[in-house]
Scaffold this motif. Structure first.
Motif, PDB file in Angstrom:
ATOM      1  N   PRO A  39      -5.234   0.083  -7.693  1.00  0.00           N
ATOM      2  CA  PRO A  39      -5.385   1.456  -7.183  1.00  0.00           C
ATOM      3  C   PRO A  39      -6.807   1.847  -6.818  1.00  0.00           C
ATOM      4  O   PRO A  39      -7.010   2.802  -6.080  1.00  0.00           O
ATOM      5  CB  PRO A  39      -4.877   2.325  -8.334  1.00  0.00           C
ATOM      6  N   SER A  40      -7.809   1.131  -7.297  1.00  0.00           N
ATOM      7  CA  SER A  40      -9.181   1.483  -6.920  1.00  0.00           C
ATOM      8  C   SER A  40      -9.477   1.121  -5.470  1.00  0.00           C
ATOM      9  O   SER A  40     -10.446   1.610  -4.903  1.00  0.00           O
ATOM     10  CB  SER A  40     -10.178   0.793  -7.845  1.00  0.00           C
ATOM     11  N   ARG A  41      -8.647   0.280  -4.858  1.00  0.00           N
ATOM     12  CA  ARG A  41      -8.777  -0.026  -3.429  1.00  0.00           C
ATOM     13  C   ARG A  41      -8.010   1.046  -2.669  1.00  0.00           C
ATOM     14  O   ARG A  41      -6.791   1.031  -2.610  1.00  0.00           O
ATOM     15  CB  ARG A  41      -8.199  -1.405  -3.113  1.00  0.00           C
ATOM     16  N   CYS A  42      -8.743   1.982  -2.134  1.00  0.00           N
ATOM     17  CA  CYS A  42      -8.097   3.101  -1.451  1.00  0.00           C
ATOM     18  C   CYS A  42      -8.841   3.404  -0.160  1.00  0.00           C
ATOM     19  O   CYS A  42      -9.962   2.960   0.051  1.00  0.00           O
ATOM     20  CB  CYS A  42      -8.053   4.328  -2.344  1.00  0.00           C
TER      21      CYS A  42
ATOM     22  N   ARG B 145      -6.001   9.314 -10.615  1.00  0.00           N
ATOM     23  CA  ARG B 145      -7.009   8.347 -10.196  1.00  0.00           C
ATOM     24  C   ARG B 145      -8.150   9.087  -9.515  1.00  0.00           C
ATOM     25  O   ARG B 145      -7.924  10.034  -8.761  1.00  0.00           O
ATOM     26  CB  ARG B 145      -6.426   7.335  -9.213  1.00  0.00           C
TER      27      ARG B 145
ATOM     28  N   TRP C  11       0.848  -1.179   0.000  1.00  0.00           N
ATOM     29  CA  TRP C  11       0.000   0.000   0.000  1.00  0.00           C
ATOM     30  C   TRP C  11       0.885   1.230   0.000  1.00  0.00           C
ATOM     31  O   TRP C  11       1.887   1.297   0.708  1.00  0.00           O
ATOM     32  CB  TRP C  11      -0.924   0.004   1.220  1.00  0.00           C
TER      33      TRP C  11
ATOM     34  N   ASP D  26      -1.064   8.520  -8.964  1.00  0.00           N
ATOM     35  CA  ASP D  26      -0.392   7.321  -8.474  1.00  0.00           C
ATOM     36  C   ASP D  26       1.080   7.294  -8.887  1.00  0.00           C
ATOM     37  O   ASP D  26       1.611   8.270  -9.404  1.00  0.00           O
ATOM     38  CB  ASP D  26      -1.132   6.060  -8.930  1.00  0.00           C
TER      39      ASP D  26
ATOM     40  N   VAL E 197      -4.105   9.914   0.876  1.00  0.00           N
ATOM     41  CA  VAL E 197      -4.804   8.742   0.372  1.00  0.00           C
ATOM     42  C   VAL E 197      -3.863   7.547   0.461  1.00  0.00           C
ATOM     43  O   VAL E 197      -2.705   7.614   0.054  1.00  0.00           O
ATOM     44  CB  VAL E 197      -5.234   8.949  -1.096  1.00  0.00           C
TER      45      VAL E 197
ATOM     46  N   TYR F  89      -3.479   3.749  -0.924  1.00  0.00           N
ATOM     47  CA  TYR F  89      -4.053   2.904  -1.960  1.00  0.00           C
ATOM     48  C   TYR F  89      -3.158   1.704  -2.235  1.00  0.00           C
ATOM     49  O   TYR F  89      -1.963   1.715  -1.980  1.00  0.00           O
ATOM     50  CB  TYR F  89      -4.323   3.691  -3.244  1.00  0.00           C
ATOM     51  N   ASP F  90      -3.789   0.647  -2.748  1.00  0.00           N
ATOM     52  CA  ASP F  90      -3.108  -0.585  -3.101  1.00  0.00           C
ATOM     53  C   ASP F  90      -2.362  -0.361  -4.419  1.00  0.00           C
ATOM     54  O   ASP F  90      -2.956   0.052  -5.411  1.00  0.00           O
ATOM     55  CB  ASP F  90      -4.145  -1.703  -3.244  1.00  0.00           C
TER      56      ASP F  90
END
Length: 131
Positions: free
Chosen positions: A93-96, A66, A40, A60, A86, A88-89
């Protein structure tokens, strides 16, 4: 002393098997989980309102912008727009999140406990044989 060893010996042997048989595979499983987990990353982002919901916008590691809408309605807490940090993974990247990730180490802890029981039971059995 012979009666004590006859009583305690089978219990220690059983606890050795109860500890090692599930404990070692749980440690291997925890290692695989840790190896497959993506890192992350933190980035400076901006919180904005969009259609009654809150959204996050950040750049990112590949310098791509993003944008993600959160499941929080803008009327609930945290309606202020502005800059935020933020998390994020890196792989997805949508997992934040606005909070740092918390990993669950239940499998690792259970594996260490059971393997420790197996090791202590083995050592106890060896001491019992030596007496």
């Amino acid at each position: 002393m012979a009666g004590f060893a006859d009583f305690l010996g089978p219990i220690l042997e059983m606890m050795t098997w109860v500890g090692f048989v599930p404990g070692v595979p749980l440690l291997v499983w925890a290692w695989v989980i840790a190896r497959r987990r993506c890192q992350w990353v933190t980035a400076d982002g901006e919180q904005f309102a969009a259609g009654g919901f809150l959204g996050l916008r950040w750049v990112d590691l590949e310098h791509e912008e993003r944008k993600v809408l959160l499941d929080i309605a803008a009327t609930e807490g945290g309606t202020a727009t502005g800059s935020v940090v933020v998390h994020y993974d890196a792989c997805h990247p949508s997992r934040c999140s606005l909070e740092p990730p918390r990993y669950d180490h239940t499998v690792l802890i259970l594996g260490w406990i059971l393997t420790g029981v197996g090791i202590l039971s083995t050592l106890g059995g060896l001491v019992l044989v030596a007496l």
